[in-house]
Design an enzyme around this catalytic site. Sequence first.
Site, PDB file in Angstrom:
ATOM      1  N   SER A  45       0.373   0.925   1.054  1.00 26.75           N
ATOM      2  CA  SER A  45      -0.684   1.785   1.252  1.00 26.75           C
ATOM      3  C   SER A  45      -1.491   1.921   0.068  1.00 26.75           C
ATOM      4  CB  SER A  45       0.085   3.282   1.567  1.00 26.75           C
ATOM      5  OG  SER A  45       1.227   3.625   0.530  1.00 26.75           O
ATOM      6  N   LYS A  74      10.811  -3.799   0.906  1.00 26.67           N
ATOM      7  CA  LYS A  74      10.789  -3.224   2.266  1.00 26.67           C
ATOM      8  C   LYS A  74       9.707  -4.085   3.107  1.00 26.67           C
ATOM      9  CE  LYS A  74       8.061   0.443   3.200  1.00 26.67           C
ATOM     10  NZ  LYS A  74       7.267  -0.136   4.092  1.00 26.67           N
ATOM     11  N   GLU A  87       8.347   4.782  11.335  1.00 34.32           N
ATOM     12  CA  GLU A  87       6.892   5.547  11.299  1.00 34.32           C
ATOM     13  C   GLU A  87       6.482   5.432  12.512  1.00 34.32           C
ATOM     14  OE1 GLU A  87       4.320   3.554   8.403  1.00 34.32           O
ATOM     15  OE2 GLU A  87       2.724   4.897   9.041  1.00 34.32           O
TER      16      GLU A  87
HETATM   17  O1  KIV Z   1       2.971   1.609   2.462  1.00 33.79           O
HETATM   18  C1  KIV Z   1       3.451   2.712   2.638  1.00 33.79           C
HETATM   19  O2  KIV Z   1       3.130   3.762   1.772  1.00 33.79           O
HETATM   20  C2  KIV Z   1       4.414   2.865   3.429  1.00 33.79           C
HETATM   21  C3  KIV Z   1       4.995   4.360   3.903  1.00 33.79           C
HETATM   22  C4  KIV Z   1       3.937   4.910   4.544  1.00 33.79           C
HETATM   23  C5  KIV Z   1       6.162   4.528   4.461  1.00 33.79           C
HETATM   24  O3  KIV Z   1       4.842   1.949   3.980  1.00 33.79           O
END
Ligand code: KIV
Length: 271
Positions: free
Chosen positions: A46, A113, A182
Site C-alpha cells: 500500500s 505476505k 480483505e
Molecule cells: O499493502 C497493504 O497495506 C495490505 C493491507 C491493506 C492488508 O496488504
Amino acid sequence: MSRITIPEIMAFKNDGQKIAMLTCYDATFAQLLDQAEVPMLLVGDSLGMVYKGEENTLSVTVDEVAYHTKAVARGSQKAHIVADMPFMSYHGSEKDAVINAGKLLQAGAQSVKLEGGKAIVPMIKKMVDAGIPVMGHIGLMPQKVHMMGGFKVQGKDKAGQEQILEDAQALVSAGVFGMVLEGIPSDVAQEVTQSVPVPTIGIGAGSACDGQVLVIYDLLGFNQNFRPKFVKTYFEGGNAIQEACQNYVNDVVSGTFPSEKYSFKNSNRKS
Ligand code: KIV
C-alpha cells in the site's frame, strides 16, 4: 528485547486473543507503534498508494519494500514485521519467489505476505521449505485490481465464496502461518476463520476474524478525500497537521518564530 514470534502469533488464535496489525513504512512511526504495543507491523505494498502517491500498488518493487522494511526494523524492537511481496516478485518462478522473499527477510522482516490462493501454492511451499514464514492474502487482492475491475468487495456470490474457502484451505496446505482476508462479507470471513487452524487478519472483513489490520494513514485520518466504509478514523490527523503547518507559516511570515526562546545567544559578545 526479542520480537514477537510466529509460534506466539499462532498461539493468539488458540487463546482467543485478537491480533492488531497496522501498516508501517518508516522508523519514526515504527518506534511510536512499538511503544503503543502494536504486535504486528506490515510493510505493505500500500506504500505505492499512500507513500508514493500512485493509483494502485502495481509499481512497487522489492527494493522499495526492502528499503522501507529496513527503516521499520531500525525503529522497532518488539513488533513482528511482515513485508509485502510486491506485484511480479513471486509470479515468474519459484526460484525468484524465494530469492525475493529472502531479500525482505535480510532487510529485517520476520515474514512475508503474498496475495493469491491455489495458484501460488508451489511458491509458498518453496519459501516455507527455505525457512521463510509466509502469510497469505485472499479476497480483495489489490495486485489483481485490473482483473477485479477496481477495488471491489469479493465473495458476494456462491462461486466467489467457494473460491475464497478453497483458497484458504490451499494456503493452509502450503504452510502459511496466517492469512489476511480483505474486502469480503463478514459471514464468509467467519466461515474461513472457523475452518482454518491459523489466524485470519481482516480488513473490511468484519469482526469474526482473529485479528484486524488497517493502513496507518487511514486510522490517523490523513486522507480527507477518501474514507472507505471499513476504516475507523481514530484521529483527525489530516486536520491537525494542516492546522499546525498553517500556524508555522503564519509565525514565520509574521516574524514571531523564531523568538528568543528558540534562538542561540553568543556569550562572548559584549553589548
Ligand atoms: O499493502 C497493504 O497495506 C495490505 C493491507 C491493506 C492488508 O496488504
